[in-house]
Design a protein around this motif. Structure first.
Motif, PDB file in Angstrom:
ATOM      1  N   SER A  33     -23.490  -5.991 -10.243  1.00 45.29           N
ATOM      2  CA  SER A  33     -22.804  -4.705 -10.258  1.00 45.29           C
ATOM      3  C   SER A  33     -21.966  -4.558 -11.529  1.00 45.29           C
ATOM      4  CB  SER A  33     -21.889  -4.586  -9.038  1.00 45.29           C
ATOM      5  OG  SER A  33     -21.196  -3.358  -9.070  1.00 45.29           O
ATOM      6  N   SER A  34     -21.959  -3.348 -12.052  1.00 47.10           N
ATOM      7  CA  SER A  34     -21.128  -3.083 -13.233  1.00 47.10           C
ATOM      8  C   SER A  34     -19.709  -2.686 -12.821  1.00 47.10           C
ATOM      9  CB  SER A  34     -21.760  -1.972 -14.081  1.00 47.10           C
ATOM     10  OG  SER A  34     -21.857  -0.791 -13.313  1.00 47.10           O
ATOM     11  N   LYS A  35     -19.506  -2.473 -11.523  1.00 49.15           N
ATOM     12  CA  LYS A  35     -18.191  -2.082 -11.016  1.00 49.15           C
ATOM     13  C   LYS A  35     -17.551  -3.249 -10.283  1.00 49.15           C
ATOM     14  CE  LYS A  35     -19.599   2.667 -10.519  1.00 49.15           C
ATOM     15  NZ  LYS A  35     -19.878   3.768  -9.613  1.00 49.15           N
ATOM     16  N   TYR A  36     -16.253  -3.155 -10.118  1.00 46.82           N
ATOM     17  CA  TYR A  36     -15.504  -4.196  -9.412  1.00 46.82           C
ATOM     18  C   TYR A  36     -15.876  -4.190  -7.929  1.00 46.82           C
ATOM     19  CZ  TYR A  36     -11.689  -6.824  -7.376  1.00 46.82           C
ATOM     20  OH  TYR A  36     -10.964  -7.738  -6.681  1.00 46.82           O
ATOM     21  N   ILE A  37     -16.184  -5.349  -7.398  1.00 46.86           N
ATOM     22  CA  ILE A  37     -16.474  -5.506  -5.970  1.00 46.86           C
ATOM     23  C   ILE A  37     -15.247  -6.128  -5.323  1.00 46.86           C
ATOM     24  CG2 ILE A  37     -17.955  -6.653  -4.264  1.00 46.86           C
ATOM     25  CD1 ILE A  37     -19.496  -4.612  -5.852  1.00 46.86           C
ATOM     26  N   HIS A  38     -14.749  -5.480  -4.304  1.00 51.30           N
ATOM     27  CA  HIS A  38     -13.563  -5.944  -3.594  1.00 51.30           C
ATOM     28  C   HIS A  38     -13.986  -6.991  -2.557  1.00 51.30           C
ATOM     29  CE1 HIS A  38      -9.407  -5.587  -2.467  1.00 51.30           C
ATOM     30  NE2 HIS A  38      -9.706  -5.254  -1.222  1.00 51.30           N
ATOM     31  N   LYS A  39     -13.453  -8.197  -2.679  1.00 49.60           N
ATOM     32  CA  LYS A  39     -13.861  -9.326  -1.829  1.00 49.60           C
ATOM     33  C   LYS A  39     -13.764  -9.010  -0.327  1.00 49.60           C
ATOM     34  CE  LYS A  39     -13.445 -13.800  -2.976  1.00 49.60           C
ATOM     35  NZ  LYS A  39     -12.764 -15.055  -3.336  1.00 49.60           N
ATOM     36  N   PRO A  40     -12.678  -8.399   0.167  1.00 52.01           N
ATOM     37  CA  PRO A  40     -12.617  -8.098   1.605  1.00 52.01           C
ATOM     38  C   PRO A  40     -13.738  -7.172   2.077  1.00 52.01           C
ATOM     39  CG  PRO A  40     -10.417  -8.005   0.679  1.00 52.01           C
ATOM     40  CD  PRO A  40     -11.371  -8.143  -0.475  1.00 52.01           C
ATOM     41  N   ASP A  41     -14.198  -6.270   1.202  1.00 56.15           N
ATOM     42  CA  ASP A  41     -15.312  -5.395   1.584  1.00 56.15           C
ATOM     43  C   ASP A  41     -16.580  -6.203   1.841  1.00 56.15           C
ATOM     44  OD1 ASP A  41     -13.722  -3.135   1.403  1.00 56.15           O
ATOM     45  OD2 ASP A  41     -14.377  -2.643  -0.637  1.00 56.15           O
ATOM     46  N   VAL A  42     -16.809  -7.213   1.004  1.00 56.90           N
ATOM     47  CA  VAL A  42     -17.991  -8.067   1.177  1.00 56.90           C
ATOM     48  C   VAL A  42     -17.855  -8.874   2.467  1.00 56.90           C
ATOM     49  CG1 VAL A  42     -19.321  -9.966   0.203  1.00 56.90           C
ATOM     50  CG2 VAL A  42     -18.413  -8.185  -1.296  1.00 56.90           C
ATOM     51  N   TYR A  43     -16.694  -9.467   2.693  1.00 53.04           N
ATOM     52  CA  TYR A  43     -16.485 -10.249   3.908  1.00 53.04           C
ATOM     53  C   TYR A  43     -16.624  -9.377   5.155  1.00 53.04           C
ATOM     54  CZ  TYR A  43     -15.315 -14.569   1.564  1.00 53.04           C
ATOM     55  OH  TYR A  43     -15.396 -15.727   0.842  1.00 53.04           O
ATOM     56  N   ASN A  44     -16.145  -8.157   5.110  1.00 56.63           N
ATOM     57  CA  ASN A  44     -16.284  -7.244   6.245  1.00 56.63           C
ATOM     58  C   ASN A  44     -17.747  -6.864   6.470  1.00 56.63           C
ATOM     59  OD1 ASN A  44     -13.540  -7.235   6.819  1.00 56.63           O
ATOM     60  ND2 ASN A  44     -13.138  -5.439   5.541  1.00 56.63           N
TER      61      ASN A  44
END
Length: 120
Positions: A33-44
């Protein structure tokens, strides 16, 4: 920060289905991804995938359900009572679990004994 889009969620599902750990899924999403991925979003998202795969059950409940519902599985679960004190039962511990697939048992019964084959 951004929420995961449809493509990101699809990738999370594929990676989860391929047994990648959550932190590895996070790393892959960050690398593609060229954008920032928020870690809690992935874990959720992984947590939602796990719950969907488990059909709302925990792992042990799903195992019990699978052993009970699948006619091709022969299984046995031995439980040991658990007590709070001398009088009060507080559930059970799993003592042992055994299962085998009926078709594999049938194939085993058709096969020859290894010792018998060596004698021929």
């Amino acid at each position: 920060m951004r929420k995961l889009d449809k493509d990101d969620l699809g990738l999370v599902e594929k990676l989860y289905d391929n047994s990648l750990r959550t932190k590895d899924i996070f790393s892959v999403l960050n690398s593609v991804s060229s954008k920032y991925i928020h870690k809690p979003d992935v874990y959720n998202a992984v947590s939602r995938q796990r719950q969907h795969k488990l059909q709302g059950l925990n792992e042990i409940e799903l195992l019990f359900k699978t052993l009970h519902d699948n006619e091709n599985i022969v299984g046995n679960i031995a439980l040991k009572p658990a007590f709070n004190d001398e009088r009060d039962q507080d559930g059970a511990f799993i003592q042992s679990i055994f299962w085998a697939y009926r078709d594999l048992i049938d194939e085993f019964l058709v096969g020859k004994d290894v010792n018998h084959i060596q004698d021929e």
